[in-house]
Design an enzyme around this catalytic site. Structure first.
Site, PDB file in Angstrom:
ATOM      1  N   GLY A 178       0.347   5.643  -0.243  1.00  0.00           N
ATOM      2  CA  GLY A 178      -0.529   6.804  -0.364  1.00  0.00           C
ATOM      3  C   GLY A 178      -0.130   7.618  -1.585  1.00  0.00           C
ATOM      4  O   GLY A 178       1.023   7.604  -2.013  1.00  0.00           O
ATOM      5  N   GLN A 189      -5.917  -1.295   2.901  1.00  0.00           N
ATOM      6  CA  GLN A 189      -5.043  -1.048   4.057  1.00  0.00           C
ATOM      7  C   GLN A 189      -5.612   0.082   4.899  1.00  0.00           C
ATOM      8  O   GLN A 189      -5.889   1.165   4.401  1.00  0.00           O
ATOM      9  CB  GLN A 189      -3.633  -0.673   3.578  1.00  0.00           C
ATOM     10  CG  GLN A 189      -2.677  -0.278   4.696  1.00  0.00           C
ATOM     11  CD  GLN A 189      -2.612   1.226   4.908  1.00  0.00           C
ATOM     12  OE1 GLN A 189      -2.651   1.991   3.943  1.00  0.00           O
ATOM     13  NE2 GLN A 189      -2.526   1.672   6.152  1.00  0.00           N
ATOM     14  N   HIS A 236       8.389  -0.586   7.125  1.00  0.00           N
ATOM     15  CA  HIS A 236       7.822   0.515   6.343  1.00  0.00           C
ATOM     16  C   HIS A 236       8.872   1.069   5.368  1.00  0.00           C
ATOM     17  O   HIS A 236       8.917   2.258   5.086  1.00  0.00           O
ATOM     18  CB  HIS A 236       7.340   1.625   7.288  1.00  0.00           C
ATOM     19  CG  HIS A 236       6.066   2.306   6.861  1.00  0.00           C
ATOM     20  ND1 HIS A 236       4.853   2.003   7.405  1.00  0.00           N
ATOM     21  CD2 HIS A 236       5.819   3.281   5.952  1.00  0.00           C
ATOM     22  CE1 HIS A 236       3.918   2.774   6.862  1.00  0.00           C
ATOM     23  NE2 HIS A 236       4.477   3.552   5.966  1.00  0.00           N
ATOM     24  N   PRO A 265       0.827  -1.214   0.000  1.00  0.00           N
ATOM     25  CA  PRO A 265       0.000   0.000   0.000  1.00  0.00           C
ATOM     26  C   PRO A 265       0.859   1.262   0.000  1.00  0.00           C
ATOM     27  O   PRO A 265       1.841   1.355   0.735  1.00  0.00           O
ATOM     28  CB  PRO A 265      -0.772  -0.110   1.322  1.00  0.00           C
ATOM     29  CG  PRO A 265       0.092  -0.958   2.204  1.00  0.00           C
ATOM     30  CD  PRO A 265       0.774  -1.921   1.284  1.00  0.00           C
ATOM     31  N   SER A 272      10.167  -4.453   2.385  1.00  0.00           N
ATOM     32  CA  SER A 272      11.210  -3.497   2.792  1.00  0.00           C
ATOM     33  C   SER A 272      12.552  -3.874   2.173  1.00  0.00           C
ATOM     34  O   SER A 272      13.237  -4.786   2.642  1.00  0.00           O
ATOM     35  CB  SER A 272      11.362  -3.386   4.320  1.00  0.00           C
ATOM     36  OG  SER A 272      10.178  -2.809   4.880  1.00  0.00           O
ATOM     37  N   LYS A 317       0.194  -5.306   9.413  1.00  0.00           N
ATOM     38  CA  LYS A 317       1.401  -4.889   8.678  1.00  0.00           C
ATOM     39  C   LYS A 317       2.280  -3.974   9.524  1.00  0.00           C
ATOM     40  O   LYS A 317       1.785  -3.052  10.177  1.00  0.00           O
ATOM     41  CB  LYS A 317       0.982  -4.126   7.414  1.00  0.00           C
ATOM     42  CG  LYS A 317       2.129  -3.468   6.646  1.00  0.00           C
ATOM     43  CD  LYS A 317       1.654  -2.847   5.350  1.00  0.00           C
ATOM     44  CE  LYS A 317       2.803  -2.276   4.533  1.00  0.00           C
ATOM     45  NZ  LYS A 317       3.265  -0.974   4.973  1.00  0.00           N
ATOM     46  N   ARG A 327      14.035  -5.378  -4.385  1.00  0.00           N
ATOM     47  CA  ARG A 327      14.201  -4.639  -5.644  1.00  0.00           C
ATOM     48  C   ARG A 327      14.243  -5.547  -6.866  1.00  0.00           C
ATOM     49  O   ARG A 327      14.126  -5.064  -7.985  1.00  0.00           O
ATOM     50  CB  ARG A 327      15.515  -3.803  -5.619  1.00  0.00           C
ATOM     51  CG  ARG A 327      15.565  -2.738  -4.525  1.00  0.00           C
ATOM     52  CD  ARG A 327      14.550  -1.634  -4.800  1.00  0.00           C
ATOM     53  NE  ARG A 327      14.481  -0.617  -3.760  1.00  0.00           N
ATOM     54  CZ  ARG A 327      13.626  -0.628  -2.740  1.00  0.00           C
ATOM     55  NH1 ARG A 327      12.756  -1.621  -2.601  1.00  0.00           N
ATOM     56  NH2 ARG A 327      13.591   0.352  -1.857  1.00  0.00           N
TER      57      ARG A 327
END
Ligand SMILES: Cc1cc2nc3c(=O)[nH]c(=O)nc-3n(C[C@H](O)[C@H](O)[C@H](O)COP(=O)(O)O)c2cc1C
Length: 389
Positions: A83, A131, A271, A81, A303, A247, A306
């Site tokens: 924003g 979320q 995060h 999730p 986290s 989470k 890649r």
């Protein structure tokens, strides 16, 4: 979407995103808490995990599908999730929902999304998750839970690692606030990136669409989110009949307590280093948490992921499913829907290539056996990933 690939690696996506985005927006996406030590360590730790190649063990049609909770996904990874995704590029929210549907992978919609949770569910379908932040009062949070249920969401993710939004130095320096305040510095930044700026003006400046701007329950990014406490989690478990995921867990004692409440899955994450700069790299916490909750509890990891190889490493260290944050935004910023599609395809290709090197035919059978030296034992104590699902 076909044609030549717009992105052939994460670094590629990042370089292109950096060119196209105003500095303030790039920094909002890439930046993290404090001196950004945790976010850098999240990446570095993957370099310390070595994989064990197997010779003379060719693999035909490697299996990447993942049965996670009550879903049957094609791939073992999904979209974390975030924003305000439309800041990456206009239409990003819709691109995310549609790509998740096309690739059959989960897309977790943020409380602070730049499109409404109802629209995102319609664009996305069953694999769209919601979320929840307890942002402001708990009444506001319960109203969001009701909206998610009415919109047909079957999976709810409660984020618990943001009691307050941390100090993100880049945002403070750049004057990044939601809704935007545009002064001289920001005007110059936007003028230097005319493609993004014109597109964004034409399509409307993104804002958190799950809240009415200017109303009493308008979104305040810096409002306390401390309403998310143990009592709230108990109440939420009683109320929400669908899948419930927590989470932002980094501690094995917390993980065990959450498991005992009857939560369906735990999401190990710091995060992306955006909250606690003194946090250990999330990958270090993963085997410890797997140890404490046993082999059968569903575990998500994010986290610092890649590449496809990173995904394989996280699965080997105890995750059942892996999520990505910033790389998704970078791919969108680099070349919108096509960039996202190319990035998701390259992750799949990278996983297949790694599986071939490891002689691994089925990703569901992965265990610490694929690790060259036992990273988990060396740094965390023993654990066992067998029969995780
Ligand atoms: C721009 C941005 C916005 C984010 N917003 C949210 C959010 O609204 N809710 C949430 O639970 N996590 C949020 N996160 C954290 C991600 O869900 C995820 O945990 C993190 O990005 C994973 O690390 P990575 O970026 O290294 O992949 C955000 C991350 C980024 C980069």
């Amino acid at each position: 979407m076909s044609g030549p690939k717009s992105i052939i690696s994460f670094d590629d996506a990042k370089a292109k995103a950096k060119k196209r985005l105003p500095r303030m927006i790039f920094d909002f996406i890439e930046g993290s808490a404090g001196r950004e030590i945790a976010s850098n360590k999240n990446l570095e730790i993957f370099n310390d995990v070595y994989l064990r190649s197997k010779v003379l063990a060719p693999v035909d049609n490697p299996k990447l599908n993942s049965n996670f909770l009550n879903y049957s996904f094609n791939l073992p990874f999904g979209i974390a999730p975030m924003g305000m995704c439309n800041l990456a590029w206009p239409g990003a929210d819709r691109n995310l929902a549609e790509a998740a549907k096309k690739f059959n992978l989960p897309h977790c919609v943020s409380t602070a999304a730049s499109s409404s949770l109802e629209d995102l569910k319609i664009w996305g379908d069953e694999q769209t998750w919601f979320q929840l932040y307890v942002n402001g009062t708990t009444e506001d949070a319960w109203a969001l839970v009701d909206r998610a249920e009415t919109a047909g969401y079957k999976t709810l993710v409660l984020t618990v690692d943001v009691p307050v939004v941390s100090r993100r130095v880049r945002d403070l320096r750049n004057g990044f606030v939601v809704p935007f305040k545009i002064g001289f510095k920001q005007l110059i930044d936007f003028a230097l990136h005319p493609h993004w700026s014109l597109k964004t003006i034409v399509n409307g400046i993104p804002e958190p669409k799950n809240f009415r701007v200017g109303s009493q329950n308008s979104f305040d990014r810096n409002a306390s989110r401390a309403g998310a406490n143990w009592e709230f989690l108990h109440d939420l478990r009683k109320k929400w009949k669908g899948n419930l995921i927590v989470k932002g867990v980094m501690d094995q004692v917390d993980a065990k307590r959450i498991q005992n409440i009857g939560i369906d899955a735990i999401w190990v994450s710091n995060h992306g280093g955006r909250q606690l700069d003194g946090s250990p790299p999330a990958l270090l916490a993963l085997p410890k948490i797997r140890n404490s909750i046993g082999p059968n509890m569903p575990l998500i990891f994010d986290s610092g992921v890649r590449s496809g190889e990173d995904i394989v490493k996280a699965l080997a260290l105890g995750a059942n499913f892996v999520m990505l944050g910033r790389p998704i935004m970078m791919a969108l910023a680099a070349s919108s829907g096509k960039g996202l599609s190319d990035y998701l395809s390259l992750l799949k290709e990278e996983i297949e290539v790694v599986m071939a090197q490891l002689g691994l035919a089925d990703l569901n059978k992965i265990s610490t056996d694929v690790l060259f030296d036992d990273f988990s034992v060396k740094s965390q104590g023993e654990f066992n990933t067998e029969n995780k699902l």
